[in-house]
Design an enzyme around this catalytic site. Structure first.
Site, mmCIF file in Angstrom:
data_model
loop_
_atom_site.group_PDB
_atom_site.id
_atom_site.type_symbol
_atom_site.label_atom_id
_atom_site.label_comp_id
_atom_site.label_asym_id
_atom_site.label_seq_id
_atom_site.Cartn_x
_atom_site.Cartn_y
_atom_site.Cartn_z
ATOM 1 N N TYR A 154 0.933 -1.196 0.176
ATOM 2 C CA TYR A 154 -0.108 0.051 -0.004
ATOM 3 C C TYR A 154 0.865 1.225 0.021
ATOM 4 C CZ TYR A 154 -3.829 -3.025 1.445
ATOM 5 O OH TYR A 154 -4.643 -4.125 1.499
ATOM 6 N N LYS A 188 3.956 -15.331 2.730
ATOM 7 C CA LYS A 188 3.937 -16.198 1.393
ATOM 8 C C LYS A 188 5.431 -16.235 0.992
ATOM 9 C CE LYS A 188 1.495 -17.499 -2.242
ATOM 10 N NZ LYS A 188 0.831 -18.815 -2.075
ATOM 11 N N ASP A 191 -10.846 -9.153 7.897
ATOM 12 C CA ASP A 191 -12.351 -8.857 7.651
ATOM 13 C C ASP A 191 -12.970 -10.244 7.562
ATOM 14 O OD1 ASP A 191 -12.197 -6.001 7.212
ATOM 15 O OD2 ASP A 191 -13.356 -6.051 5.557
#
Ligand code: NAD
Length: 347
Positions: free
Chosen positions: A136, A186, A246
């Site tokens: 981001y 990952k 979420d």
């Protein structure tokens, strides 16, 4: 203990009022409140969603309890004047880099989960998400490929200090709970994740009492719905945490139930329900105040060093639910005020 109260827009003032009354009912000595305007309310009164006067209150405070921002009247303003900039500005200005989201199912609400009740009942975890780095915040843009195709790119990067400080929050959070930390990455394909994993392992040397494990993010997404009971604390980067938190929170029931915290290096924090300003029900007394009341409990635990008071609030919420208190989002008819009163009656 100086608490900044920023009610904001929509249902924000309604739910903050209930949380304040709950905090006052605890009768803690030296708890002081200072209210400030944020969001559309601040824009309408002072021409900016995060005025300097509000920032001053935030800086003076030991912790911030935030309602929600977002006002349909402001949707056409330039982006930097929109209400939502208040929360982003506070996070940036005060360097809140660690986001903690507990996902716990109150047994009485097992039917509200998207999962089967017997699976949902196992959920009791905290997701620790890094907030200030990752894809981001890396270099980003649009360009053309050699063959003239449009291409968008966003660079994913973490330096070791950024990983270390969030890893520490993960270990500390696990230490205050069941002592298990799962780091999600990952590392099988991403260099950023390989560094993440190396630094988390190095940091573990300072926490020999914590049981550390590692999981790839795709597997973590699957395990969260298959066997959520295996997780105590998850620590992960900004992108993976955005998605997994979420997912975990909705497995745990209504959006009106879920608190969160954003912390800086000194455990000063901003505490808020995960929901928004809910303009569709604002002013009608239909909002569930429990997410905000539970955010106040997190504030007592993490920033104000009052774990017993936090336990009292969480216990009172559980008892109020067990005695049948339900707002409309939980399938009941109690008003925002009546839900707050149900909690205060137990206290
Ligand atoms: P929302 O969370 O406000 O509402 C989504 C749905 O959940 C609505 O139907 C609402 O009525 C319901 N809901 C939310 N909180 C509830 C509660 N406590 N009790 C009962 N029902 C509840 O999300 P949205 O509708 O996408 O966004 C509305 C505004 O809030 C937008 O302006 C958005 O930008 C803003 N927003 C702010 C924050 C924040 O302040 N941190 C977070 C998310 C959204």
């Amino acid at each position: 203990m100086r608490v900044a109260l920023f009610p904001g827009d929509g249902i924000g003032p309604e739910v903050i009022a209930e949380a304040r009354l709950v905090l006052e009912a605890l009768d803690l000595p030296s708890l002081e409140f200072e209210e400030g305007l944020v969001g559309g309310a601040a824009y309408k009164a002072m021409g900016h969603p995060l005025p300097q006067a509000t920032l001053d209150i935030a800086e003076r405070a030991d912790a911030i309890l935030f309602g929600a921002v977002g006002d349909p009247d402001c949707d056409r303003l330039e982006r930097h004047l929109r209400p939502e900039q208040a929360i982003l500005g506070l996070r940036r200005h005060l360097s809140f880099f660690a986001n903690l989201r507990p996902a716990k199912l109150f047994p009485e609400l097992a039917d509200a989960s998207a999962l089967r009740p017997e699976v949902a009942r196992q959920i009791d975890m905290v997701i620790v998400r890094e907030l200030n780095g990752d894809v981001y915040f890396g270099e980003k843009g649009m360009r053309k490929t050699a063959s003239g195709l449009r291409e968008g790119y966003d660079v994913m990067a973490y330096n070791e200090d950024e990983v270390r400080r969030i890893a520490r929050i993960g270990f500390e959070t696990a230490r205050a709970r069941a002592g298990k930390l799962c780091s999600v990455d990952k590392a099988n394909v991403l260099e950023t994740s390989q560094l993440w994993r190396d630094v988390v392992i190095e940091t573990a040397a300072d926490y020999p009492d914590i049981e550390l494990s590692h999981m790839y993010v795709d597997n973590a997404a699957m395990q969260l719905v298959r066997n959520p009971g295996q997780f105590d604390v998850i620590v992960t980067g900004n992108l993976f945490g955005d998605i997994l938190s979420d997912q975990a929170s909705m497995c745990a029931g209504s959006i009106g139930m879920l608190p969160s915290a954003s912390l800086d290096v000194n455990q000063k924090g901003l505490y808020e329900p995960i929901h928004g300003s809910a303009p569709d029900i604002a002013g009608q007394g239909k909002a569930n105040p429990l997410a905000t009341i539970l955010s106040a409990a997190m504030m007592l635990r993490y920033s104000l060093n009052q774990p017993e008071a936090a336990d009292r609030i969480e216990g009172a919420v559980a008892k109020a639910l067990a005695s049948g208190a339900r707002s409309p989002d939980l399938g009941g008819t109690l008003s925002t005020r009546a839900m707050g009163e149900a909690v205060r009656a137990v206290l």
